[in-house]
Motif scaffolding. Structure first.
Motif, PDB file in Angstrom:
ATOM      1  N   LYS A   1      -7.890  15.554 -21.870  1.00 17.30           N
ATOM      2  CA  LYS A   1      -7.410  14.174 -21.978  1.00 17.30           C
ATOM      3  C   LYS A   1      -8.461  13.245 -21.388  1.00 17.30           C
ATOM      4  N   ALA A   2      -9.033  12.437 -22.253  1.00 16.17           N
ATOM      5  CA  ALA A   2     -10.060  11.488 -21.831  1.00 16.17           C
ATOM      6  C   ALA A   2      -9.445  10.091 -21.753  1.00 16.17           C
ATOM      7  N   LYS A   3      -9.536   9.473 -20.621  1.00 17.72           N
ATOM      8  CA  LYS A   3      -8.977   8.142 -20.410  1.00 17.72           C
ATOM      9  C   LYS A   3     -10.016   7.258 -19.758  1.00 17.72           C
ATOM     10  N   LEU A   4     -10.145   6.056 -20.296  1.00 17.68           N
ATOM     11  CA  LEU A   4     -11.144   5.131 -19.770  1.00 17.68           C
ATOM     12  C   LEU A   4     -10.575   4.366 -18.590  1.00 17.68           C
ATOM     13  N   GLY A   5     -11.256   4.482 -17.473  1.00 19.81           N
ATOM     14  CA  GLY A   5     -10.884   3.687 -16.317  1.00 19.81           C
ATOM     15  C   GLY A   5     -11.739   2.440 -16.256  1.00 19.81           C
TER      16      GLY A   5
ATOM     17  N   PRO B   1     -15.454   7.715 -19.271  1.00 16.37           N
ATOM     18  CA  PRO B   1     -14.089   8.235 -19.252  1.00 16.37           C
ATOM     19  C   PRO B   1     -13.893   9.261 -18.142  1.00 16.37           C
ATOM     20  N   LEU B   2     -12.649   9.395 -17.744  1.00 14.92           N
ATOM     21  CA  LEU B   2     -12.247  10.486 -16.861  1.00 14.92           C
ATOM     22  C   LEU B   2     -11.602  11.547 -17.745  1.00 14.92           C
ATOM     23  N   ILE B   3     -12.190  12.740 -17.761  1.00 12.06           N
ATOM     24  CA  ILE B   3     -11.655  13.828 -18.582  1.00 12.06           C
ATOM     25  C   ILE B   3     -10.874  14.778 -17.683  1.00 12.06           C
TER      26      ILE B   3
END
Length: 458
Positions: A317-321, A339-341
């Motif tokens: 799950k890659a989410k951009l902080g 991104p934080l994976i």
């Protein structure tokens, strides 16, 4: 709306136009556009000039006889449009009006040359769209003559017919052009409508101030406001005015459209807030060449095999902080993502257990293009990706051991996702039926420029 073609084309083309906006566009409509307008607009303009002529009262007989006068056709030639500094556009045209006079016992066909001249003022309307109006309009009439060789029309009657037709056309031709301006103003209203960017986002364009007009081009400041769930996207810092240099873009292009750095920042912020840049990659345990499973990862991090001795699928799950950063430099546009994976394993009962998370740094090249009225993008990974461990539930490990695995399973889905998203495009400022033709996009320091011809489809 068909009457809005022709002369109206010129003014419809003003909408993606030059100035300073925050964030926004700077566009120049060049002289090449005027030639295009006169070419494609001559036939519709002729239709506008084909007005109704009331009956002529023939007093040459003992009893006054009403005679019908009908315009058969109007042939416009030497049709010219020119910019007028600090004002708008000057229209001039020479036309031959052919009439049919339906009299007894014999009808007659007449022709009369007319020179038309009108000044079209371009201002900012109350709803922040261009507003056009006729400030001055004149018609000069040449002598009327017979086309069909009839000798039954007396010179005295021809004089009366000439006076009758001149009186009628002197008012009606300018009224016809003026009414065309009103149709065009209604057409301009399509500029400010919300245009979709995504399922829950839109973009709206408005004029910032009155147009800037020189003898070489006419320009407007167009402001872009992006909305997510009805709320405007506001940049963290105040945007700065955007000014386009005089000598950028192709010299032969009809229009030069400048896109500010602030516009790119605002669009990227919208995508981030909408969650459009987030990504989930799920491994399938029994698929060919699948690397997203605990067995493959356990060869790199033994603790994974210790916790999960049986092969199980993994989920990334890659989410951009951090907000993505778009950089515009000479012939080079890049997009930097951080991104934080999070790497998870699908445990029993549909639960997920986090193994570890990685801070990722990836730089992408950004190739810009235009299709009809949409700005589109395509990306490629530049160089290598950077990895650092953010958290771990499998003990400490060297990121160099998982680097190749993460890159192999992450890059292609990321590019597929981004290219599909950017391929949808974002609408450039335009009105209905206006398209960019053969556009060329160049990137400069801090802004991008689109040089394009224009196509107006009636």
């Amino acid at each position: 709306m068909a009457q809005a073609c022709g002369l109206g084309l010129l003014l419809a083309l003003l909408l993606p136009l030059v100035g300073a906006s925050m964030p926004g566009f700077v566009v120049r409509l060049n002289k090449a556009t005027l030639k295009y307008v006169t070419d494609v607009g001559k036939v519709p303009f002729q239709r506008v000039l084909k007005v109704t002529v009331p009956y002529f009262l023939d007093q040459s007989q003992q009893r006054i006889q009403p005679i019908r006068v009908q315009i058969l056709n109007v042939h416009v030639h030497n049709f010219q449009l020119n910019f007028v500094a600090d004002f708008g556009v000057h229209l001039s045209a020479e036309a031959n009006f052919n009439f049919r006079v339906l009299r007894v016992p014999e009808s007659v066909t007449l022709t009369m040359p007319v020179i038309l001249s009108a000044d079209v003022q371009v201002t900012q309307g109350p709803i922040q769209t261009p507003l056009v109006s006729i400030s001055d309009c004149n018609s000069t009439f040449g002598p009327i003559s017979i086309l069909d060789g009839s000798n039954n029309t007396s010179p005295k009657m021809l004089v009366h017919l000439q006076n009758h037709i001149e009186t009628v056309l002197n008012n009606k031709l300018c009224l016809a052009i003026s009414s065309l301006m009103q149709v065009i103003n209604v057409h301009f209203g399509t500029l400010i409508g919300l245009k979709p960017v995504g399922p829950e986002s839109q973009i709206r364009y408005t004029m910032v101030n009155a147009p800037t007009i020189t003898n070489d081009y006419i320009s407007l400041d167009i402001n872009a406001m992006l909305f997510l769930l009805g709320k405007p996207i506001v940049l963290p810092l105040d945007a700065t005015p955007f000014l386009l240099l005089e000598r950028v873009g192709a010299k032969d292009a009809m229009t030069t459209l400048g896109l500010s750095q602030d516009l790119f920042d605002s669009a990227i912020l919208l995508l981030q807030k909408a969650g459009s840049l987030n990504l989930e990659i799920t491994g399938k345990l029994h698929s060919v060449n699948n690397q997203l499973n605990t067995s493959v990862l356990g060869q790199l991090i033994p603790e994974v095999t210790h916790q999960f001795p049986q092969p199980m699928p993994l989920v990334l799950k890659a989410k951009l902080g951090a907000t993505p950063i778009a950089s515009l430099a000479h012939n080079n546009a890049t997009l930097q993502l951080q991104p934080l994976i999070e790497v998870l394993v699908a445990a029993s009962n549909s639960d997920f257990r986090s193994l570890f998370s990685l801070n990722v740094m990836v730089t992408l090249s950004l190739q810009l293009s235009v299709s009809k009225v949409k700005l589109q993008g395509a990306t490629k990974v530049l160089g290598d990706i950077g990895l650092t461990v953010a958290s771990s539930n499998v003990g400490s490990f060297d990121t160099r051991k998982v680097h190749a695995l993460v890159r192999n399973v992450f890059e292609k889905p990321l590019l597929d996702h981004l290219n599909a998203l950017l391929g949808l495009g974002i609408s450039l400022p335009s009105v209905a039926n206006l398209y960019y033709l053969a556009p060329r996009v160049l990137v400069h320091d801090g802004y991008a420029v689109i040089s394009s011809d224009l196509f107006y489809q009636c």
